[in-house]
Design a protein around this motif. Structure first.
Motif, PDB file in Angstrom:
ATOM      1  N   SER A 104      66.661   7.165  42.615  1.00 34.88           N
ATOM      2  CA  SER A 104      66.436   7.181  44.060  1.00 34.88           C
ATOM      3  C   SER A 104      67.172   6.042  44.758  1.00 34.88           C
ATOM      4  CB  SER A 104      64.937   7.088  44.366  1.00 34.88           C
ATOM      5  OG  SER A 104      64.419   5.820  43.980  1.00 34.88           O
ATOM      6  N   VAL A 105      67.514   5.000  44.004  1.00 33.35           N
ATOM      7  CA  VAL A 105      68.232   3.851  44.558  1.00 33.35           C
ATOM      8  C   VAL A 105      69.721   3.936  44.240  1.00 33.35           C
ATOM      9  CG1 VAL A 105      68.440   1.335  44.511  1.00 33.35           C
ATOM     10  CG2 VAL A 105      66.188   2.399  44.404  1.00 33.35           C
ATOM     11  N   GLY A 106      70.049   4.476  43.078  1.00 33.29           N
ATOM     12  CA  GLY A 106      71.445   4.573  42.661  1.00 33.29           C
ATOM     13  C   GLY A 106      71.797   3.530  41.617  1.00 33.29           C
ATOM     14  N   PHE A 107      73.063   3.499  41.243  1.00 28.87           N
ATOM     15  CA  PHE A 107      73.532   2.576  40.215  1.00 28.87           C
ATOM     16  C   PHE A 107      73.469   1.137  40.708  1.00 28.87           C
ATOM     17  CE2 PHE A 107      75.439   6.538  38.875  1.00 28.87           C
ATOM     18  CZ  PHE A 107      75.402   6.466  37.489  1.00 28.87           C
ATOM     19  N   ARG A 108      72.977   0.264  39.839  1.00 28.93           N
ATOM     20  CA  ARG A 108      72.954  -1.169  40.134  1.00 28.93           C
ATOM     21  C   ARG A 108      73.187  -1.930  38.832  1.00 28.93           C
ATOM     22  NH1 ARG A 108      67.170  -1.877  42.709  1.00 28.93           N
ATOM     23  NH2 ARG A 108      66.785  -0.482  40.961  1.00 28.93           N
ATOM     24  N   GLY A 109      74.157  -2.816  38.855  1.00 27.88           N
ATOM     25  CA  GLY A 109      74.404  -3.661  37.704  1.00 27.88           C
ATOM     26  C   GLY A 109      75.119  -2.951  36.567  1.00 27.88           C
ATOM     27  N   ALA A 110      75.343  -3.707  35.501  1.00 24.79           N
ATOM     28  CA  ALA A 110      76.019  -3.192  34.315  1.00 24.79           C
ATOM     29  C   ALA A 110      75.444  -3.893  33.097  1.00 24.79           C
ATOM     30  CB  ALA A 110      77.526  -3.430  34.418  1.00 24.79           C
ATOM     31  N   ALA A 111      75.786  -3.377  31.925  1.00 23.39           N
ATOM     32  CA  ALA A 111      75.291  -3.977  30.683  1.00 23.39           C
ATOM     33  C   ALA A 111      76.302  -3.730  29.577  1.00 23.39           C
ATOM     34  CB  ALA A 111      73.933  -3.389  30.306  1.00 23.39           C
ATOM     35  N   SER A 112      76.179  -4.504  28.505  1.00 19.77           N
ATOM     36  CA  SER A 112      77.029  -4.292  27.333  1.00 19.77           C
ATOM     37  C   SER A 112      76.231  -4.605  26.079  1.00 19.77           C
ATOM     38  CB  SER A 112      78.279  -5.179  27.389  1.00 19.77           C
ATOM     39  OG  SER A 112      77.942  -6.544  27.203  1.00 19.77           O
ATOM     40  N   TYR A 113      76.646  -4.001  24.974  1.00 13.13           N
ATOM     41  CA  TYR A 113      76.050  -4.350  23.687  1.00 13.13           C
ATOM     42  C   TYR A 113      76.925  -3.813  22.560  1.00 13.13           C
ATOM     43  CZ  TYR A 113      74.231   0.421  22.933  1.00 13.13           C
ATOM     44  OH  TYR A 113      74.117   1.783  22.730  1.00 13.13           O
ATOM     45  N   TYR A 114      76.682  -4.338  21.355  1.00  8.46           N
ATOM     46  CA  TYR A 114      77.382  -3.892  20.155  1.00  8.46           C
ATOM     47  C   TYR A 114      76.543  -2.801  19.495  1.00  8.46           C
ATOM     48  CZ  TYR A 114      80.351  -8.062  20.525  1.00  8.46           C
ATOM     49  OH  TYR A 114      81.234  -9.021  20.949  1.00  8.46           O
ATOM     50  N   ASN A 115      77.038  -1.591  19.519  1.00  6.98           N
ATOM     51  CA  ASN A 115      76.276  -0.475  18.971  1.00  6.98           C
ATOM     52  C   ASN A 115      76.029  -0.615  17.469  1.00  6.98           C
ATOM     53  OD1 ASN A 115      75.260   2.435  19.358  1.00  6.98           O
ATOM     54  ND2 ASN A 115      76.719   2.672  17.684  1.00  6.98           N
ATOM     55  N   ASN A 116      76.941  -1.278  16.756  1.00  8.46           N
ATOM     56  CA  ASN A 116      76.897  -1.257  15.291  1.00  8.46           C
ATOM     57  C   ASN A 116      76.111  -2.388  14.654  1.00  8.46           C
ATOM     58  OD1 ASN A 116      78.606   0.875  15.722  1.00  8.46           O
ATOM     59  ND2 ASN A 116      80.442  -0.144  14.969  1.00  8.46           N
ATOM     60  N   ASP A 117      75.680  -3.388  15.426  1.00  9.15           N
ATOM     61  CA  ASP A 117      75.025  -4.513  14.759  1.00  9.15           C
ATOM     62  C   ASP A 117      73.628  -4.835  15.282  1.00  9.15           C
ATOM     63  OD1 ASP A 117      75.412  -5.782  17.152  1.00  9.15           O
ATOM     64  OD2 ASP A 117      76.760  -7.325  16.389  1.00  9.15           O
ATOM     65  N   TYR A 124      74.542  -7.611  33.456  1.00  9.28           N
ATOM     66  CA  TYR A 124      75.381  -8.256  34.468  1.00  9.28           C
ATOM     67  C   TYR A 124      74.985  -7.746  35.849  1.00  9.28           C
ATOM     68  CZ  TYR A 124      78.088  -8.517  30.149  1.00  9.28           C
ATOM     69  OH  TYR A 124      78.475  -8.688  28.844  1.00  9.28           O
ATOM     70  N   SER A 125      75.300  -8.525  36.859  1.00 11.07           N
ATOM     71  CA  SER A 125      74.906  -8.149  38.218  1.00 11.07           C
ATOM     72  C   SER A 125      75.775  -7.047  38.803  1.00 11.07           C
ATOM     73  CB  SER A 125      74.943  -9.376  39.136  1.00 11.07           C
ATOM     74  OG  SER A 125      76.244  -9.939  39.159  1.00 11.07           O
ATOM     75  N   SER A 126      76.959  -6.785  38.206  1.00 17.75           N
ATOM     76  CA  SER A 126      77.842  -5.711  38.668  1.00 17.75           C
ATOM     77  C   SER A 126      78.927  -5.501  37.621  1.00 17.75           C
ATOM     78  CB  SER A 126      78.491  -6.070  40.012  1.00 17.75           C
ATOM     79  OG  SER A 126      79.397  -7.156  39.850  1.00 17.75           O
ATOM     80  N   ILE A 127      79.728  -4.444  37.782  1.00 19.24           N
ATOM     81  CA  ILE A 127      80.786  -4.203  36.799  1.00 19.24           C
ATOM     82  C   ILE A 127      81.902  -5.238  36.928  1.00 19.24           C
ATOM     83  CG2 ILE A 127      80.278  -1.752  36.617  1.00 19.24           C
ATOM     84  CD1 ILE A 127      82.692  -1.140  38.297  1.00 19.24           C
ATOM     85  N   PHE A 128      82.118  -5.757  38.128  1.00 20.59           N
ATOM     86  CA  PHE A 128      83.141  -6.792  38.281  1.00 20.59           C
ATOM     87  C   PHE A 128      82.667  -8.121  37.696  1.00 20.59           C
ATOM     88  CE2 PHE A 128      85.040  -3.832  41.297  1.00 20.59           C
ATOM     89  CZ  PHE A 128      86.400  -4.020  41.051  1.00 20.59           C
TER      90      PHE A 128
END
Length: 240
Positions: A104-117, A124-128
């Motif tokens: 209802s709000v939409g996309f906000r922020g971004a994240a990352s992780y290592y799938n294999n470990d 993060y606060s945004s993709i930039f």
């Protein structure tokens, strides 16, 4: 962005979601990067377009066959429902994704992780801001190597730092030129030991200190906010 209007419309048709302006701005930044330096600089910070970003940069990938499996494309085994991949790294399944905690709000922020470990998720606060953080991590690594390794290897690390700084400066220039907001006000209200908390709509908040887990085949997989809304709504209906 107007130049991406057609691909924006196609993506909405496939996913039934409005993707944020920021992902198209990132595509625009990469498209306008000096062609002879783009691959080198992306390789220096060890990232490559993937998922949504690769579709925007190469619309020919959006075929009818793709549409049949759109929701399964570019998903890693441990991806949460609200995680939409747009970049991948150089090892161990490292990848970055947009976050859609509350549709209802939409996309906000971004994240990352290592799938294999099994490492924690970084938010993060945004993709930039995620891309800036990646550059700063690589600069820090170069500084550590310059301090630890013999002087005859300094030239390579100094050259690497120069490329990273060039990439970082161009990102910051683009952000400034287009007045991009790099803090998207994603507020987590339920914590998690995965590193990625939940943004639960206020009307569903009960105990902000609680942790919410599912017990399926993936260890400590967290329900998406959509699932929580359905569960709480059903619970309220049963109680009445």
């Amino acid at each position: 962005m107007e130049k991406f209007a057609d691909i924006q419309s196609l993506l909405k048709g496939y996913y039934n979601i409005d993707f944020p302006t920021s992902i198209f701005q990132l595509a625009d930044f990469l498209q306008n990067y000096p062609e002879e330096e783009l691959e080198i600089d992306l390789g220096t910070v060890h990232v490559s377009p993937s998922g949504l970003l690769s579709l925007i940069l190469n619309p020919k990938l959006l075929t009818e066959n793709f549409k049949k499996l759109a929701l399964l494309h570019f998903r890693y085994y441990r991806d949460l429902p609200e995680f939409f991949t747009y970049l991948h790294g150089d090892c161990d399944g490292l990848h970055w994704g947009l976050l859609l905690d509350d549709p209802s709000v939409g996309f906000r922020g971004a994240a990352s992780y290592y799938n294999n470990d099994g490492d924690q998720i970084t938010v993060y606060s945004s993709i930039f801001s995620a891309l800036i953080d990646r550059c700063e991590e690589e600069l820090e690594y170069c500084d550590e190597c310059l301090a630890d390794f013999p002087e005859d290897e300094d030239e390579d690390y100094l050259e690497t730092k120069s490329r990273i700084n060039r990439f970082l400066e161009r990102i910051q220039d683009y952000i400034g030129k287009h007045s991009i907001e790099i803090v998207e006000n994603r507020v987590e209200s339920v914590s998690s030991d995965s590193g990625l908390g939940l943004c639960v709509p206020e009307k569903f908040r009960r105990n902000e200190s609680s942790k919410v887990y599912s017990q399926d085949l993936r260890k400590d997989t967290i329900y998406s906010v959509c699932s929580i809304e359905r569960l709480l709504t059903q619970s309220s209906a049963n109680a009445s």
